[in-house]
Write an enzyme that holds these catalytic residues in place. Structure first.
Site, short mmCIF file in Angstrom:
data_model
loop_
_atom_site.label_atom_id
_atom_site.label_comp_id
_atom_site.label_asym_id
_atom_site.label_seq_id
_atom_site.Cartn_x
_atom_site.Cartn_y
_atom_site.Cartn_z
N ASP A 27 4.84 12.20 22.91
CA ASP A 27 5.23 13.53 22.42
C ASP A 27 6.69 13.86 22.73
O ASP A 27 7.43 14.30 21.87
CB ASP A 27 4.32 14.61 23.02
CG ASP A 27 2.98 14.68 22.30
OD1 ASP A 27 2.76 13.90 21.36
OD2 ASP A 27 2.15 15.52 22.69
N ARG A 44 4.78 22.91 37.48
CA ARG A 44 5.56 23.34 36.31
C ARG A 44 6.79 24.17 36.66
O ARG A 44 7.87 23.95 36.11
CB ARG A 44 4.68 24.10 35.32
CG ARG A 44 3.62 23.23 34.65
CD ARG A 44 4.18 21.97 34.11
NE ARG A 44 3.20 21.14 33.41
CZ ARG A 44 3.25 19.83 33.40
NH1 ARG A 44 4.21 19.17 34.05
NH2 ARG A 44 2.36 19.13 32.74
N ASP A 59 0.73 25.19 29.87
CA ASP A 59 2.02 24.72 30.39
C ASP A 59 3.21 25.32 29.67
O ASP A 59 4.25 25.57 30.27
CB ASP A 59 2.07 23.19 30.36
CG ASP A 59 1.21 22.59 31.47
OD1 ASP A 59 0.96 23.28 32.46
OD2 ASP A 59 0.78 21.44 31.34
N SER A 91 -5.78 12.76 27.78
CA SER A 91 -4.47 13.32 28.05
C SER A 91 -4.42 13.59 29.55
O SER A 91 -5.29 14.26 30.10
CB SER A 91 -4.32 14.61 27.26
OG SER A 91 -3.23 15.36 27.74
#
Lengths: 401, 401, 401, 401
Positions: free
Chosen positions: D17, D98, D127, D181
């Site tokens: 991605d 994050r 996220d 994922s």
């Protein structure tokens, strides 16, 4: 006969109860009684006379401590930052003074080497709890004596107490006794008992002394500006004032407009409901002004969560847990939220009412360009659609089933 | 060109924005527009004229629904039992009406077989959220159109909207436009915009219409008794009144004394702070009286915990989550706490102030014999010692370390 | 000498303490003692023998009540719906049985016309509070006697109690005394005292009886499906079971895999920390499975707020406020949230572990098409931008200053 | 055509991605793309290769930052002190990384003078919110670009992304693609997608990598002692370890016993429920051990109230409000409560289970003499009666009515 205590230090007010307690302690509990009067702004005209009275009754030593400034700066300001109030708005004036009195009485006890501490509270009020929890924290091993709790019918009744006083040559105040039980300090006044115990009857005008009856208040509104620095009031109308003067000045200004009366049925810690009347002119306006400023400079989430912190803080004060690690932790949270709380709140006082009518701060989060529907609008209206879509996705999914 | 919707039902007020929206929807979004005016007590003089106006602009049908009674009984009374207010006291008058309006507009949509719903709110207010969340719950699959959110600078500006109206032969009200944006219903009034957007400036007297200026209020206090049955007001001064009459009557009585104004900087759901002025005479007094009664008949723990319930309930109303399973669950909790809330609260109204001065209930938990320090005292004073010992044992252990 | 009570009903277990209490009450407090044993699943082999024992010691009447079904259905299921646990997970097995025992003992007291109620708890535990608060609610005017609280060193010590028993011909159990103090019912087991009072020492294997040591558990995992209807477990592996059988069956299945042990330092209501060991196989798995299902069928906001409700509910159980208007109000909230909680939770049991590994419900709010990143994705990704913009507007404004 | 941004800095992972995003940004949004890989313990074998890959695709610069130590000390330890977890126990490993990644990416942006920031998250996850809220706080005026949110069906689908990659010569990993994922850092691992999207199906063994399957774990229990200083883990078995080593070591020890798996249906911030699998061996044991110690040294009231603080803290992490004044205020509260949290917790690890089996601290508030029922008992049993009397007075009064 050996007494329970060698040397007891008594939190003394000069009133009938604590005066009787001096003698009763000597007769029943302690070889030596030492009294301490703490001045937290109770406006007793003659503290010297009170001190002497204790000595006449039999106290071996009698102290007066002026704690007015410490009271405002280390107790009241903390309560203010926490927007502290109880149930229907009581600003906790009596409650917030108790831990300070307990602390100073204990300091005397440690100076004179006492082995016991005493207070004059009965068994059904909150103040006994506040004194004793403070002492359990500050002096966990001290003996605590609560004469009024042990008296029983013998002395709890006022007339019997007077008989006892006369029998023991305890001077009784010559001034006309108030029909109420009163506690006063710089942050406010509590009024109980007598006719007030009937919850259907309006509190008579003679219960109040800090606030004018509305019919006697000025016929023109008065505007004041209260200046704050990091959550603490520092001036009125841009005139800097020291902490105590500010509160005293404000009590006068606000009381003159008849503002700051409370009439509430209250849930005491000991499980009973009581009817309480309070007066707190300065506290009433400062609490509202402080909260206004705090909201003006902090994001919503901080303030909405702080309301839980404030509520717990108020409970700790009301319930007597001032000296506790939880209060310290709450203080740490609160201090963080006050860093930006610098600015000025404009208040209108008139006929028993007050209203915040203006607010200004260099840290203001109010942004006219965001809020306005006018030309200056910088808000991105298109964001709203996506916002509502996701905000409502849970509900939509639920009702689709 | 195929339009986004075949038939859209618009929540209509008759004002400039929703009138422009009728035309704009026809031009841009829908083949047919149907308008609905919901009467929640906004005191518009001529609802018939409003209905006709929509038809003149191009609506294919135009409905009026009288929802005043449903508003008070199914919305306001629930909010009252929850002591619902937001931040500095706003009694949520506008907020509590939105889900009802959304519900009734949706009912029309289902009757006429519409495929879309529309409201006239902009993207920065709370009302758009309240409409749309209600519709997502009641009609999860309906298309929702918010014309004002799509207009952009073109029409959001008032002058441009007037130009558009004139160009399209949309009748503009001849009465002088208020300098404020106003929303009114039986529970209160919201006033925004214009000079009010400056948070330092006092709200001018012309912003208010439900409450007299204090200088014009009666020079004698007025006492009223408010009767409640299971949390719901049922009469004034022991005269039974139906729900709507009671609120309307109380608005007059209380407003006459200048009571019920609010001036606050408020945190909107969409992340901005706005300055809001509210008037809510009946709500102000009823909310305080209700809480007084509730506390009079319920134990402390129930009431202290209910304050969390009430706060969440208020948030749900403010944020538009009226139709949600959480609100239903909160209602179930609240109903349980209202079972004993039958009695009378006596209130004094005077010069912009009100004070609860008396309370009476057959379910009163106030027990004079427990509370009193007088002859009747039945409280076991000796229990206090053990109580404090165990209450303070944790703290004592901590400070002993 | 006139005794304090004419007829006292004692919550009786057949153990040393309550057996001594029968005699002590007769000698010191009451003219007549009536005992009641409540069967809440404590698995005593011979309840008849226990009944007779009381009579032999001197009780005038001795009752046994089988309350196992009532316990599970009216107490345990309510606790389960509230996800009730305390501090580190204790499922409140002992705590939730106390109000039922108190209720049934009181019912006997009213049948036999007793004027006093008694329990065998000491002054430092939670159970005394649970008994007495229940009695204060159910029979506010009854006299309450707590023999063990009055005994002092004389009898509190086990050896002295044995001496007393022998002196008074009170039969002492012949079976080897457990080194622990134990309480057992259908929902779980509490284990205290002895070596467990050293918080650094691991609980010995002999403290446990409902859960196998891990080394003896099956070497293959076992999967079970638990069926729920509106929050209540109704079957295992799609086989319907009555309430009591379901709990007993599950205790066996789960205990066989060594699941459901707790070791925690706990904050008692009376202000002390104690070390507690618990076993609760069925409760452990049911509590997790129930919560899983509840979350599966309710929106986030309901569940996040319910966690506050659950926490308060757990506190009420732990602290003995089962019979209280607040518990009723919490129940009303909780019932609303269970309406959709119908479905099946699949659980894997293996070597002391359990894990929810599957969930299914006709009311599931899990929507694969919303959650998936795959082909079926129906989520509107573009909404996210607007959502985040408004969610973060307050923070952005703050940090821009 | 002028691009939206001149220079954009992208949070880069090296995966498909973000690799596609580099090219897509260059083609559609920015004149220059700079990538940053933050090492928070994701155990990528070859960070250099990832850096080079970005350059090959077209990034003008490509940075690697080792943030593992900063992650543990400034993020993980704070979360640990707050006992941070979400819903069914998720220790927030991904969530807590994050804000750190966002902060370091922004630092690069400021060094290179970028005018835009980008991340590779889609529109339905949490996220995206965490990145953007952090950037709104740290760099309120930066442009934020979220390529994956704009791609739509074209690229969101994995196969289409591979086509795009091949067409643009973007190297695709040769190693077999995980069917899941995955996000990994020192505090734990998140596993989503594929078969896991079916909530009824057990997570296959190949979803896990940090924890052994129970059948492969040691057949003997292992005991470890975890040393804490003021709430922070400082050693294992009394061997001091630096922060990162301690976490890594513990991940190995605990994972070897198969401990630390989670399977939950979770409520995302964006309004959807998703099925999440987590592994977090070290976190699982540290969180329980930390809480144990905290409770061992703090009074009940502090800890019970802290649970509200912890819950809000966890929400802030989950919802992306790490950089916010509220988090700072919560931290101040929490730090106060950690001052005494020095000591050692003994934990038993065996067959997928762990249990705290011992605790020791110089600040322990556990007092055997208070807790014990044995000889040493110093508890004042007589206090209990008064305690219960006042505790129950409200309830008694209520039920007397």
């Amino acid at each position: 006969m050996k007494k329970e205590a060698k040397k007891v230090v008594l939190a003394y007010s000069g009133g009938l109860d604590t005066s009787v307690a001096v003698k009763w302690l000597l007769e029943n509990k302690a070889e030596e009684v030492i009294t301490v009067v703490i001045d937290v702004g109770q406006k007793e005209e003659n503290l010297e006379a009170i001190r002497d009275k204790a000595l006449k009754i039999g106290a071996s030593q009698s102290f007066i401590k002026d704690a007015k400034k410490e009271f405002v700066e280390n107790y009241v300001w903390k309560a203010l930052k926490a927007n502290a109030s109880y149930e229907f708005g009581y600003p906790l004036a009596t409650a917030i003074a108790r831990p300070l009195i307990a602390k100073l009485v204990n300091e005397v006890a440690q100076e004179v080497g006492a082995d016991a501490l005493a207070h004059g509270c009965t068994g059904k009020g909150n103040d006994q709890v506040r004194f004793e929890l403070a002492w359990k924290a500050l002096n966990p091993n001290a003996k605590i004596i609560a004469p009024a709790r042990e008296w029983g019918a013998e002395l709890l009744d006022r007339n019997k107490a007077i008989d006892y006083a006369q029998k023991h040559n305890i001077p009784i105040s010559l001034t006309k006794k108030s029909p109420y039980s009163i506690d006063l300090n710089a942050w406010g006044k509590s009024i109980e008992c007598g006719i007030l115990e009937d919850p259907w009857v309006e509190a008579p005008e003679d219960a109040f002394s800090l606030t004018k009856p509305i019919k006697d208040t000025p016929n023109e509104p008065e505007y004041i500006e209260i200046n704050f620095k990091q959550g603490i009031p520092t001036g009125i109308n841009n005139k800097e004032l020291d902490s105590l003067s500010l509160v005293e000045e404000l009590n006068k200004i606000v009381g003159n407009h008849g503002i700051g009366r409370y009439d509430q049925i209250e849930n005491r810690l000991v499980g009973i409901k009581s009817r309480e009347i309070y007066e707190a002119p300065a506290a009433t306006v400062l609490l509202r002004a402080h909260k206004e400023l705090e909201y003006f400079v902090n994001p919503k989430d901080s303030m909405h969560f702080k309301s839980l912190i404030d509520q717990k803080y108020s409970e700790l004060i009301y319930n007597g847990f001032w000296f506790s690690p939880l209060r310290n932790a709450l203080d740490a949270f609160i201090e963080e939220t006050q860093k930006k709380a610098t600015g000025t709140i404009r208040v209108k006082l008139f006929k028993g009412n007050f209203q915040v009518v203006g607010r200004a701060s260099e840290n203001s989060l109010y942004n006219k360009k965001l809020a306005s529907y006018g030309d200056e609008d910088i808000f991105d209206h298109s964001s709203a659609k996506g916002f509502i879509n996701l905000l409502g996705l849970g509900i939509k999914t639920y009702y689709q089933k």
